[in-house]
Design an enzyme around this catalytic site. Structure first.
Site, short mmCIF file in Angstrom:
data_model
loop_
_atom_site.label_atom_id
_atom_site.label_comp_id
_atom_site.label_asym_id
_atom_site.label_seq_id
_atom_site.Cartn_x
_atom_site.Cartn_y
_atom_site.Cartn_z
N ARG A 173 -1.34 -4.70 -6.22
CA ARG A 173 -1.16 -6.16 -6.24
C ARG A 173 0.11 -6.48 -7.02
O ARG A 173 0.25 -6.11 -8.18
CB ARG A 173 -2.40 -6.79 -6.89
N HIS A 187 0.85 -1.20 0.00
CA HIS A 187 0.00 0.00 0.00
C HIS A 187 0.88 1.25 0.00
O HIS A 187 1.93 1.27 0.65
CB HIS A 187 -0.89 0.03 1.24
#
Length: 326
Positions: A200, A105
């Site tokens: 991802r 993140h």
């Protein structure tokens, strides 16, 4: 104007490719017709999924509406000044019936620039773990961006990641930038910044029911990753009965675990913040202003700033995660 009281919200259920049934069997939540449930969002200010009050005179109002109406009375003056009409924390339960993707993140600075959003620092508390369960947090050695890219491109990404065996009660703090994944067989409570931005990196070449692989964010992740190696990734603490045990403090939240066998009074008047309880074992009743608010395992409750003196009344004991902003 209505007055504030301890607030429960309607659970938001999320079907995920890797989800399972522990939300239903262990936390006793009704997932309805979902084939599985990977996540529940218990308290959320994320724009696409804003929590709605479940009961009481504010029933049916959204967290966003409450924030606009009550401002500092709800979250604390300092918190409101800093975050405005965005509720700063997202609280989830996560059931990994399969490994989640390897992901990272962005921090506040990168998320602001790219997405006009907060970054995503989070923590995990392992509620239940199948034997042999593990997760990934960080790298297993010092890393450069080039070494990372080489490992990713040659299919050796898993060789450079730090894998941890886990059991119930384990805690992991994951600052933005730390590569991670939740492993198969884990039921986790997650407390995080209000953000739904995930890059991802690797998804084990999985395909959905239409044969499509999920999107990867290989390039976006490069600037977000913290390539440093750290000596310890697990949060070390000593569990104790009948006292507050500190787990995590960061600019975005402080979390303690309270494992009590008896009733206890809590005085939050010195905090300029809301308080969230996540009940992970047992149950209790919050007594406030001669009213009672029962809380059982798998439920979360938000104590507004104005609800600063409460009794947690129990007959069988409880274990809760207590979070606020300092």
């Amino acid at each position: 104007m209505s007055s504030l009281y301890p607030l429960k919200f309607k659970t938001i259920f999320k079907d995920k490719i890797w989800g399972g049934h522990k939300i239903e069997t262990y936390l006793h939540k009704n997932i309805g017709n979902l084939p599985n449930c990977g996540e529940t969002w218990e308290i959320s200010g994320v724009k696409s999924d804003v929590s709605v009050v479940e009961s009481g005179e504010l029933k049916g109002q959204s967290l966003a509406e409450l924030l606009e109406k009550f401002q500092g009375e709800l979250v604390g003056e300092k918190v409101y000044k800093h975050f405005g009409n965005i509720f700063p924390l997202l609280v989830k339960f996560i059931d990994a019936n399969d490994d989640l993707s390897v992901q990272v993140h962005p921090n506040d600075e990168l998320a602001k620039k790219r997405h006009n959003s907060f970054g995503k620092t989070e923590m995990w508390y392992v509620i239940e773990a199948d034997p042999g369960s593990s997760l990934i947090a960080g790298f297993n050695r010092e890393m450069t961006e080039k070494e990372y890219v080489d490992a990713l491109n040659s299919g050796r990404i898993m060789d450079i990641l730090n894998r941890e065996d886990v059991k119930a009660g384990d805690v992991f703090f994951l600052p933005a930038g730390r590569v991670h994944t939740i492993g198969k067989g884990l039921l986790i409570a997650e407390i995080q910044q209000t953000s739904d931005i995930t890059y991802r990196i690797y998804d084990f070449d999985r395909v959905d029911d239409k044969g499509n692989k999920r999107e990867l964010h290989t390039e976006e992740a490069l600037a977000a990753i913290d390539y440093k190696h750290y000596p310890e990734y697990k949060t070390l603490y000593t569990p104790k009965k009948n006292e507050d045990v500190h787990l995590v403090t960061c600019p975005y939240f402080t979390t303690n675990v309270l494992d009590f066998t008896h009733s206890v009074d809590k005085d939050y008047s010195n905090l300029d913040s809301f308080v969230i309880h996540v009940c992970i074992e047992g149950g209790y009743t919050i007594k406030h202003n001669d009213l009672a608010y029962p809380v059982k395992m798998g439920e979360c409750i938000l104590l507004p700033k104005t609800v600063d003196m409460v009794e947690l009344k129990t007959t069988s004991g409880f274990k809760i995660l207590e979070s606020y902003i300092e």
